[in-house]
Enzyme design. Structure first.
Site, PDB file in Angstrom:
ATOM      1  N   HIS A 156       3.722  -1.035  15.831  1.00 35.95           N
ATOM      2  CA  HIS A 156       3.665   0.083  14.904  1.00 35.95           C
ATOM      3  C   HIS A 156       3.002  -0.243  13.574  1.00 35.95           C
ATOM      4  CE1 HIS A 156       7.274  -2.025  13.549  1.00 35.95           C
ATOM      5  NE2 HIS A 156       6.978  -1.535  12.370  1.00 35.95           N
TER       6      HIS A 156
HETATM    7  C1  UD1 Z   1       8.144   1.488   8.056  1.00 35.01           C
HETATM    8  C2  UD1 Z   1       7.932   0.207   7.246  1.00 35.01           C
HETATM    9  C3  UD1 Z   1       7.751  -0.958   8.195  1.00 35.01           C
HETATM   10  C4  UD1 Z   1       8.875  -1.037   9.205  1.00 35.01           C
HETATM   11  C5  UD1 Z   1       8.966   0.293   9.948  1.00 35.01           C
HETATM   12  C6  UD1 Z   1      10.086   0.269  10.968  1.00 35.01           C
HETATM   13  C7  UD1 Z   1       6.708   0.617   5.134  1.00 35.01           C
HETATM   14  C8  UD1 Z   1       5.443   0.391   4.407  1.00 35.01           C
HETATM   15  N1  UD1 Z   1       6.721   0.280   6.420  1.00 35.01           N
HETATM   16  O1  UD1 Z   1       6.931   1.770   8.745  1.00 35.01           O
HETATM   17  O2  UD1 Z   1       7.749  -2.165   7.446  1.00 35.01           O
HETATM   18  O3  UD1 Z   1       8.633  -2.080  10.117  1.00 35.01           O
HETATM   19  O4  UD1 Z   1       9.212   1.315   8.970  1.00 35.01           O
HETATM   20  O5  UD1 Z   1      10.172   1.398  11.714  1.00 35.01           O
HETATM   21  O6  UD1 Z   1       7.668   1.065   4.552  1.00 35.01           O
HETATM   22  N2  UD1 Z   1       7.480   8.983  11.287  1.00 35.01           N
HETATM   23  C9  UD1 Z   1       8.147   9.909  12.063  1.00 35.01           C
HETATM   24  N3  UD1 Z   1       9.495   9.999  11.945  1.00 35.01           N
HETATM   25  C10 UD1 Z   1      10.202   9.229  11.065  1.00 35.01           C
HETATM   26  C11 UD1 Z   1       9.511   8.304  10.245  1.00 35.01           C
HETATM   27  C12 UD1 Z   1       8.149   8.201  10.386  1.00 35.01           C
HETATM   28  O7  UD1 Z   1       7.554  10.634  12.844  1.00 35.01           O
HETATM   29  O8  UD1 Z   1      11.438   9.355  11.011  1.00 35.01           O
HETATM   30  C13 UD1 Z   1       6.009   8.842  11.458  1.00 35.01           C
HETATM   31  C14 UD1 Z   1       5.243   9.776  10.576  1.00 35.01           C
HETATM   32  O9  UD1 Z   1       4.094  10.159  11.254  1.00 35.01           O
HETATM   33  C15 UD1 Z   1       4.840   8.875   9.418  1.00 35.01           C
HETATM   34  C16 UD1 Z   1       4.636   7.541  10.122  1.00 35.01           C
HETATM   35  O10 UD1 Z   1       5.617   7.536  11.143  1.00 35.01           O
HETATM   36  O11 UD1 Z   1       3.719   9.308   8.741  1.00 35.01           O
HETATM   37  C17 UD1 Z   1       4.799   6.342   9.250  1.00 35.01           C
HETATM   38  O12 UD1 Z   1       6.084   6.331   8.659  1.00 35.01           O
HETATM   39  P1  UD1 Z   1       6.387   5.415   7.388  1.00 35.01           P
HETATM   40  O13 UD1 Z   1       7.801   5.574   6.996  1.00 35.01           O
HETATM   41  O14 UD1 Z   1       5.375   5.622   6.320  1.00 35.01           O
HETATM   42  O15 UD1 Z   1       6.165   3.929   7.897  1.00 35.01           O
HETATM   43  P2  UD1 Z   1       6.575   3.220   9.271  1.00 35.01           P
HETATM   44  O16 UD1 Z   1       5.357   3.078  10.087  1.00 35.01           O
HETATM   45  O17 UD1 Z   1       7.751   3.879   9.886  1.00 35.01           O
END
Ligand code: UD1
Length: 362
Positions: A205
């Site tokens: 991811h």
């Molecule tokens: C975050 C952390 C990462 C961790 C990961 C674990 C940062 C920079 N990164 O990454 O270190 O390993 O969490 O899971 O903080 N999304 C959903 N549902 C959710 C949350 C996210 O659909 O509940 C999708 C959305 O499209 C969003 C994307 O995931 O834009 C990225 O989410 P984000 O929270 O920015 O970072 P992660 O990739 O989850």
């Protein structure tokens, strides 16, 4: 001591995992509150952890959600600051390296509150990773740095960091040990019809992997060639969304040996990992979990901040190179079975509680 007010700022899956042991020890002696930024909002990435870990409902949920990182972090800081103006906490705890971690530390320091960083000093030396930037910034803002490993301490010392460094060990030891006991009740391998030690768990991811098409195409090449190997892939919503957008999702579905499942809760996930033959991942936490469960780990990154898992012989770094991945799946195995206690003895939460009480709040 209950008159002292401590707050934990969390927001994403890996933060919740670390919150659990700390909450358990801290809330017995201090007034402990939880601010959930809402960075993760899907049930499988957030609420399930509070349920499984028996954590109380957060005192605040800021419902920030997803967005461009600057916007996401900015909104978090604004909302956390509002709480900090109203409530005077004696200490703010932040965990790991997510955007919520950095936002919590920044809002705290600007509100003249003490900040302690749990899992401090980790460095991958890869500035393409948003997490690396969060680590460096958070460490530089925090007065109290709880270093997970000897390497973490050495990194902080080399950077001549301002805050005080404490050797605490890593929370993962106690988290995994507890989850292992509960995981015996999990039915996930049965439900997925998996033969124990005869499948691989795959997770991916990281932004630096998911946002580059060639990385994913390389993975698909490797998995196509490993057609006789069962690969279980609990897919993160970010990865799913990106793959669908790039029309790569179907290509992966076409690999008949790859079983995509929704993100698993922690107990099911530990059960899956414990019984896997090997792990392929770009996650930081999973590298540690695999090590602690004695499962060989293939890390599809150029580097790792958990270097001890590599020097101990349980982790290899292949980047997304398909040939290296295939060789590591087919031929590589750790040569020495014994493990040194590189992440500590499993008493990190108690050590941290003692530092908070005896040194920080005293
Ligand atoms: C975050 C952390 C990462 C961790 C990961 C674990 C940062 C920079 N990164 O990454 O270190 O390993 O969490 O899971 O903080 N999304 C959903 N549902 C959710 C949350 C996210 O659909 O509940 C999708 C959305 O499209 C969003 C994307 O995931 O834009 C990225 O989410 P984000 O929270 O920015 O970072 P992660 O990739 O989850």
């Amino acid at each position: 001591m209950k008159s002292y007010k401590v707050v934990s700022v969390v927001g994403a899956r890996p933060n919740f995992v670390k919150l659990k042991p700390i909450h358990n020890v801290v809330e017995k002696v201090l007034h402990h509150e939880i601010i959930h930024t809402g960075q993760h909002y899907d049930f499988e990435l957030s609420e399930i952890f509070f349920k499984e870990f028996n954590l109380p409902k957060p005192d605040y949920n800021l419902e920030i959600g997803s967005g461009f990182p600057g916007h996401q972090v900015g909104e978090m800081i604004k909302k956390i600051e509002r709480i900090f103006i109203e409530k005077k906490y004696d200490l703010v705890l932040v965990y790991g390296d997510t955007n919520s971690t950095f936002a919590g530390a920044f809002a705290a320091i600007k509100s003249n509150m003490k900040v302690a960083h749990i899992e401090s000093g980790l460095r991958s030396f890869d500035r393409r990773m948003p997490e690396e930037i969060n680590r460096i910034l958070t460490d530089n803002l925090s007065q109290y740095l709880f270093a997970s490993t000897k390497t973490a301490r050495a990194n902080l010392e080399r950077e001549k960091i301002f805050g005080k460094i404490y050797d605490t060990g890593d929370l993962s030891v106690e988290i995994v040990s507890e989850a292992k006991k509960l995981a015996s009740k999990s039915r996930i391998t049965k439900d997925l019809d998996l033969d124990l030690k005869n499948y691989i768990v795959f997770t991916m991811h990281r932004a630096e992997n998911t946002e580059i098409d060639t990385s994913f195409l390389s993975i698909i090449r490797a998995f196509t060639s490993l057609s006789d190997v069962k690969i279980v892939f609990p897919i993160h919503p970010r990865t799913k969304k990106i793959l669908e957008g790039k029309k790569l999702y179907q290509k992966l579905k076409d690999c008949k040996n790859v079983f995509m499942i929704p993100p698993a809760g922690y107990i099911d996930f530990i059960h899956l990992v414990k019984n896997a033959e090997k792990i392929i991942t770009d996650s930081g936490g999973l590298q540690k979990e695999a090590y602690l469960l004695s499962v060989p780990c293939i890390t599809i990154r150029r580097n790792t901040e958990w270097i001890e898992t590599v020097t101990e012989g349980w982790n290899v770094s292949t980047d997304t190179n398909p040939d290296k991945i295939i060789t590591s799946v087919r031929k590589w195995n750790p040569t020495k079975i014994t493990q040194n206690q590189v992440f500590g003895k499993g008493n990190t939460s108690k050590v941290i509680k003692k530092i908070i009480i005896d040194e920080i709040l005293n």
